[in-house]
Design an enzyme around this catalytic site. Structure first.
Site, PDB file in Angstrom:
ATOM      1  N   LYS A 266      22.204  45.142  29.063  1.00  0.00           N
ATOM      2  CA  LYS A 266      21.969  43.692  29.039  1.00  0.00           C
ATOM      3  C   LYS A 266      20.488  43.395  28.804  1.00  0.00           C
ATOM      4  CE  LYS A 266      25.794  42.086  31.945  1.00  0.00           C
ATOM      5  NZ  LYS A 266      26.143  41.545  33.265  1.00  0.00           N
TER       6      LYS A 266
ATOM      7  N   LYS B 102      34.125  48.370  24.288  1.00  0.00           N
ATOM      8  CA  LYS B 102      34.941  47.743  25.330  1.00  0.00           C
ATOM      9  C   LYS B 102      35.228  46.272  24.994  1.00  0.00           C
ATOM     10  CE  LYS B 102      32.933  46.050  28.877  1.00  0.00           C
ATOM     11  NZ  LYS B 102      32.185  45.672  30.070  1.00  0.00           N
TER      12      LYS B 102
ATOM     13  N   LYS C 273      33.899  39.751  27.398  1.00  0.00           N
ATOM     14  CA  LYS C 273      33.855  38.280  27.348  1.00  0.00           C
ATOM     15  C   LYS C 273      32.688  37.793  26.504  1.00  0.00           C
ATOM     16  CE  LYS C 273      34.888  37.823  32.143  1.00  0.00           C
ATOM     17  NZ  LYS C 273      33.730  38.159  32.966  1.00  0.00           N
TER      18      LYS C 273
HETATM   19  P1  TYM Z   1      33.541  41.160  34.866  1.00  0.00           P
HETATM   20  O1  TYM Z   1      33.581  39.697  35.071  1.00  0.00           O
HETATM   21  O2  TYM Z   1      32.760  41.697  33.718  1.00  0.00           O
HETATM   22  O3  TYM Z   1      35.003  41.737  34.723  1.00  0.00           O
HETATM   23  C1  TYM Z   1      35.976  41.448  35.680  1.00  0.00           C
HETATM   24  C2  TYM Z   1      36.897  42.639  35.868  1.00  0.00           C
HETATM   25  O4  TYM Z   1      37.528  42.985  34.624  1.00  0.00           O
HETATM   26  C3  TYM Z   1      37.313  44.352  34.358  1.00  0.00           C
HETATM   27  N1  TYM Z   1      37.167  44.510  32.892  1.00  0.00           N
HETATM   28  C4  TYM Z   1      37.908  45.331  32.157  1.00  0.00           C
HETATM   29  N2  TYM Z   1      38.913  46.167  32.474  1.00  0.00           N
HETATM   30  C5  TYM Z   1      39.479  46.854  31.467  1.00  0.00           C
HETATM   31  N3  TYM Z   1      39.102  46.750  30.165  1.00  0.00           N
HETATM   32  C6  TYM Z   1      38.088  45.913  29.808  1.00  0.00           C
HETATM   33  N4  TYM Z   1      37.719  45.804  28.547  1.00  0.00           N
HETATM   34  C7  TYM Z   1      37.453  45.155  30.826  1.00  0.00           C
HETATM   35  N5  TYM Z   1      36.453  44.248  30.825  1.00  0.00           N
HETATM   36  C8  TYM Z   1      36.285  43.872  32.101  1.00  0.00           C
HETATM   37  C9  TYM Z   1      36.027  44.713  35.071  1.00  0.00           C
HETATM   38  O5  TYM Z   1      35.939  46.093  35.312  1.00  0.00           O
HETATM   39  C10 TYM Z   1      36.169  43.898  36.335  1.00  0.00           C
HETATM   40  O6  TYM Z   1      36.965  44.583  37.279  1.00  0.00           O
HETATM   41  N6  TYM Z   1      30.285  42.919  38.171  1.00  0.00           N
HETATM   42  C11 TYM Z   1      31.644  42.452  38.025  1.00  0.00           C
HETATM   43  C12 TYM Z   1      32.016  41.300  38.934  1.00  0.00           C
HETATM   44  C13 TYM Z   1      31.784  41.535  40.394  1.00  0.00           C
HETATM   45  C14 TYM Z   1      32.527  42.370  41.240  1.00  0.00           C
HETATM   46  C15 TYM Z   1      31.973  42.219  42.541  1.00  0.00           C
HETATM   47  C16 TYM Z   1      33.589  43.246  41.026  1.00  0.00           C
HETATM   48  C17 TYM Z   1      30.833  40.925  41.159  1.00  0.00           C
HETATM   49  N7  TYM Z   1      30.958  41.334  42.468  1.00  0.00           N
HETATM   50  C18 TYM Z   1      32.463  42.931  43.627  1.00  0.00           C
HETATM   51  C19 TYM Z   1      34.075  43.939  42.125  1.00  0.00           C
HETATM   52  C20 TYM Z   1      33.523  43.795  43.405  1.00  0.00           C
HETATM   53  C21 TYM Z   1      31.831  41.982  36.591  1.00  0.00           C
HETATM   54  O7  TYM Z   1      30.925  41.634  35.912  1.00  0.00           O
HETATM   55  O8  TYM Z   1      33.108  41.889  36.211  1.00  0.00           O
END
Ligand code: TYM
Length: 338
Positions: free
Chosen positions: A122, A203, A206
């Site tokens: 990032k 991957k 979003k």
């Molecule tokens: P975020 O918002 O990027 O994604 C949310 C969840 O979706 C999963 N994910 C995927 N799984 C499979 N294939 C993909 N292409 C894919 N893209 C996203 C992510 O692994 C995630 O589980 N840092 C985290 C948010 C967060 C969080 C937490 C998660 C903040 N605090 C505490 C767990 C526990 C994030 O940016 O997720």
């Protein structure tokens, strides 16, 4: 009241996870995280967060962000999170998340944060890197440790952040005495890493802007079909399990994650199938899988006040747990608790 008592006295181990309310939630988020959450909520006491404080580590348009927070919460409900047994919490409404983050920042070596691959990726895209981007994984550790979560269901891209969470917890425990439960990472059996349709070496994300990159959870059926029909495959004529390219593998994974078919079922059904037919089959499985979610989403968003009530009740339910952890951490560190 009865509901609240059942919650507090539940002896089930706790689950915590979160999604950033940025961009459009896509099938990677659903298959990697949300779908697993829905299954786990019957065996665990679950807290699912819309992590708006994480979202602002890069600039967000305020009006858009505000709308995305509600949309993300409504999608949690539409996907099947039951607010009677699980809590759906907007991170910023429980100030203990930010407070614990600061306390944990003070025990986290800078080098650990600079090594995070998501930070490096990032940061490379920004002209000026905000401190919040560096602290991002500490806030994530705070989300998890605040609720003494035993299990954290996420997609594969979050495993490094989860390792860091355990390192921070261990460091705190060794400096100040046993305080935090060690959380474990839970990946889905199928769908932990869904790849972009337009480029299956990347991957699904979003933040990618390509029109044919991701299938959004709220995409209309025709758009879903069009996106999947345009997915990148390879130059072979049909599915060859001894020679699967990443694009075909990704489509099969999406199909399997939506339908729950076994490896054997997938193999015998798709072996030798031409790519056009494969794509049609995958598209119909995705349309069928998302249709009930979209239907519930429409119902939830047309019921005035419902979402607000769920979010308020959830925040009230979890705040005492969060506050008691912060209090314990402050006591351990020798600072004022009142
Ligand atoms: P975020 O918002 O990027 O994604 C949310 C969840 O979706 C999963 N994910 C995927 N799984 C499979 N294939 C993909 N292409 C894919 N893209 C996203 C992510 O692994 C995630 O589980 N840092 C985290 C948010 C967060 C969080 C937490 C998660 C903040 N605090 C505490 C767990 C526990 C994030 O940016 O997720």
């Amino acid at each position: 009241m009865k509901e609240a008592l059942r919650y507090y006295f539940s002896m089930k181990p706790r689950v915590l996870s979160g999604i950033q309310p940025t961009g459009n939630l896509h099938i990677g988020n659903y298959l990697g995280a949300l779908k697993n959450w829905v299954r786990l909520q019957h065996d665990y006491e679950c807290v699912f967060c819309i992590v708006d404080l994480h979202a602002i580590t890069v600039y967000q348009d305020p009006a858009e962000l505000r709308a995305k927070i509600d949309q993300t919460a409504a999608l949690f409900l539409a996907a099947g999170i039951d607010p009677a047994i699980s809590s759906i919490v907007v991170q910023s409404t429980v100030p203990a998340h930010a407070e614990l983050c600061w306390l944990l920042t003070c025990v986290t070596p800078l080098g650990w944060l600079e090594r995070m691959t998501q930070f490096k990726d990032k940061a490379a895209k920004q002209e000026s890197v905000g401190d919040g981007l560096l602290q991002y994984p500490v806030l994530m550790a705070a989300d998890i440790l605040l609720y003494q979560a035993r299990v954290v269901p996420v997609g594969e891209d979050q495993t490094q952040h989860l390792e860091l969470t355990r390192d921070i917890a261990q460091r705190f425990n060794s400096l100040y005495g046993e305080t935090f439960v060690m959380p474990e990472t839970k990946l889905p059996a199928v769908g932990a890493r869904i790849m972009g349709l337009d480029d299956p070496t990347k991957k699904m994300s979003k933040s990618e802007t390509g029109a044919y990159h991701a299938v959004g959870l709220l995409d209309p059926p025709d758009l879903i079909r069009r996106k999947i029909m345009r997915a990148t495959t390879d130059s072979l004529p049909g599915v060859d399990f001894d020679n699967l390219g990443p694009g075909v593998q990704n489509l099969l994974t999406i199909f399997q994650a939506f339908t729950g078919w076994t490896d054997e079922q997938v193999r015998s059904h798709f072996a030798g199938m031409r790519y056009g037919e494969l794509k049609k089959t995958v598209a119909e499985a995705v349309v069928a899988g998302l249709e009930p979610i979209q239907q519930r989403y429409r119902e939830i968003t047309s019921e005035p006040g419902y979402l607000k009530r769920v979010l308020r009740e959830s925040a009230e339910r979890v705040a005492p747990i969060a506050n008691s952890t912060v209090r314990l951490v402050k006591e351990r560190m020798g600072i004022y608790t009142d």
